[in-house]
Design an enzyme around this catalytic site. Sequence first.
Site, mmCIF file in Angstrom:
data_model
loop_
_atom_site.group_PDB
_atom_site.id
_atom_site.type_symbol
_atom_site.label_atom_id
_atom_site.label_comp_id
_atom_site.label_asym_id
_atom_site.label_seq_id
_atom_site.Cartn_x
_atom_site.Cartn_y
_atom_site.Cartn_z
ATOM 1 N N TYR A 1 0.795 -1.226 0.000
ATOM 2 C CA TYR A 1 0.000 0.000 0.000
ATOM 3 C C TYR A 1 0.828 1.277 0.000
ATOM 4 O O TYR A 1 0.268 2.372 -0.046
ATOM 5 C CB TYR A 1 -0.954 0.006 1.209
ATOM 6 C CG TYR A 1 -2.202 -0.787 0.942
ATOM 7 C CD1 TYR A 1 -2.145 -2.153 0.742
ATOM 8 C CD2 TYR A 1 -3.447 -0.172 0.868
ATOM 9 C CE1 TYR A 1 -3.285 -2.890 0.487
ATOM 10 C CE2 TYR A 1 -4.584 -0.897 0.613
ATOM 11 C CZ TYR A 1 -4.510 -2.253 0.426
ATOM 12 O OH TYR A 1 -5.650 -2.975 0.163
ATOM 13 N N LYS B 1 2.919 -14.761 4.709
ATOM 14 C CA LYS B 1 3.290 -15.685 3.628
ATOM 15 C C LYS B 1 4.811 -15.813 3.655
ATOM 16 O O LYS B 1 5.502 -15.585 2.646
ATOM 17 C CB LYS B 1 2.759 -15.118 2.295
ATOM 18 C CG LYS B 1 2.881 -16.045 1.108
ATOM 19 C CD LYS B 1 1.935 -17.217 1.145
ATOM 20 C CE LYS B 1 2.184 -18.132 -0.040
ATOM 21 N NZ LYS B 1 1.523 -19.434 0.082
ATOM 22 N N ASP C 1 -2.893 -18.042 2.514
ATOM 23 C CA ASP C 1 -3.748 -18.889 1.667
ATOM 24 C C ASP C 1 -4.486 -19.926 2.520
ATOM 25 O O ASP C 1 -5.684 -20.165 2.334
ATOM 26 C CB ASP C 1 -2.930 -19.557 0.550
ATOM 27 C CG ASP C 1 -1.615 -20.137 1.041
ATOM 28 O OD1 ASP C 1 -1.183 -19.800 2.162
ATOM 29 O OD2 ASP C 1 -1.006 -20.950 0.315
ATOM 30 N N ASP D 1 -6.826 -6.616 4.208
ATOM 31 C CA ASP D 1 -7.884 -6.096 3.345
ATOM 32 C C ASP D 1 -8.673 -7.261 2.737
ATOM 33 O O ASP D 1 -9.904 -7.291 2.770
ATOM 34 C CB ASP D 1 -7.249 -5.258 2.235
ATOM 35 C CG ASP D 1 -8.288 -4.518 1.430
ATOM 36 O OD1 ASP D 1 -9.299 -4.101 2.023
ATOM 37 O OD2 ASP D 1 -8.107 -4.368 0.217
ATOM 38 N N ASP E 1 -12.754 -8.796 3.697
ATOM 39 C CA ASP E 1 -13.875 -8.967 2.754
ATOM 40 C C ASP E 1 -14.370 -10.411 2.795
ATOM 41 O O ASP E 1 -15.574 -10.676 2.716
ATOM 42 C CB ASP E 1 -13.451 -8.620 1.321
ATOM 43 C CG ASP E 1 -13.675 -7.145 0.993
ATOM 44 O OD1 ASP E 1 -13.617 -6.325 1.933
ATOM 45 O OD2 ASP E 1 -13.911 -6.808 -0.181
#
Length: 324
Positions: free
Chosen positions: A117, A163, A196, A220, A224
């Site tokens: 970002y 990750k 994941d 983010d 969702d």
Amino acid sequence: MYNIAVIPGDGIGKEVVDATLIVLDKLPIEFNYTHAIAGDACKEETGKALPDETIKIAKESDAVLFGAAGETAADVIVRLRHELNTFVNLRPVKSLQPDKYGDIDFMIVRENTEDLYIGDEEETPEGAIARKKITKKASEKISEYAFKYAKDTGRKQVTCVHKANVLKISDGLFKNTFYEVAQNHPEIETNDFYVDATAMYLITNPLDFEVIVTTNLYGDILSDEGAGLVGGLGMIPSANIGDENGLFEPVHGSAPDIAGQQIANPAATILSACMMLDYLGESEAARKVEEVLIDVIREGKNVTPDLGGTSTTTQMAEYIASKL
Ligand code: ATP
């Protein structure tokens, strides 16, 4: 009296913020609202998506209530979070209809200042490169916040999501810092998962999570996904908190497909206002609004179409206000 900067922005942002103000106006608390502009329409009008005057109003306020920005979101909300130094983004994923979705209740603590970002992208002869920034300091600060949040709210476990098997240096630093900070909080259980795998566990074992701490982009995406678990994007609020400022906004965006139709669910923004009330020290009012909102959603009559009703955004807010 609290000075609140109100930035409705684009699309459904205006509708859900107006609805939220109807609810706030019913509380026995005095708010002094200063309306400010930002977003796509603002850019068309003034040439700037986030005018300096809006930043000034936001900085000088006790808290900011924000709606949504469309195509200019990166120039508006990402920049506002940066200008206000809000290093944490809190995104609660809580089922308000446990009978329908199960008793899901976890908090995503998202690092709010770095990662991809930072917007450091460039074209290269082959295509493009984006740089991801992870610092020790920000990783420490966000982990510390997550443990403190867990303690303050009686939660027993914090999960770090990363990750680090692929991004060994950057996400590796985030993960290692998390475990260093964890040593100061031996009473809180810890674990960590790859992002994941987390995406799958949120579907298969959502009740296993209490507090998730993660980097900006993963936070983010997972929030969702969390919205999908508890009834959709119309249900998830968020708080951006720094040492000096607080900005409160629904997780959803401007939803141009439903904008202007008065069918947007105002719950996410009303719940964001509850997080704002908590931040201002008005927790009693926050719990009251939450209680009434939950009752109205469970009653299922005076609600917007995504919740199975036929009410408009304004009607749902007016009904909630009438119950306060
Ligand atoms: P943006 O680019 O501003 O993020 P978007 O349409 O890509 O906008 P969202 O606004 O986050 O993304 O929403 C995705 C979809 O979810 C919307 O198109 C809409 O159908 C639905 N949605 C989002 N918010 C709400 C809401 N408050 N009430 C009902 N449906 C919503």
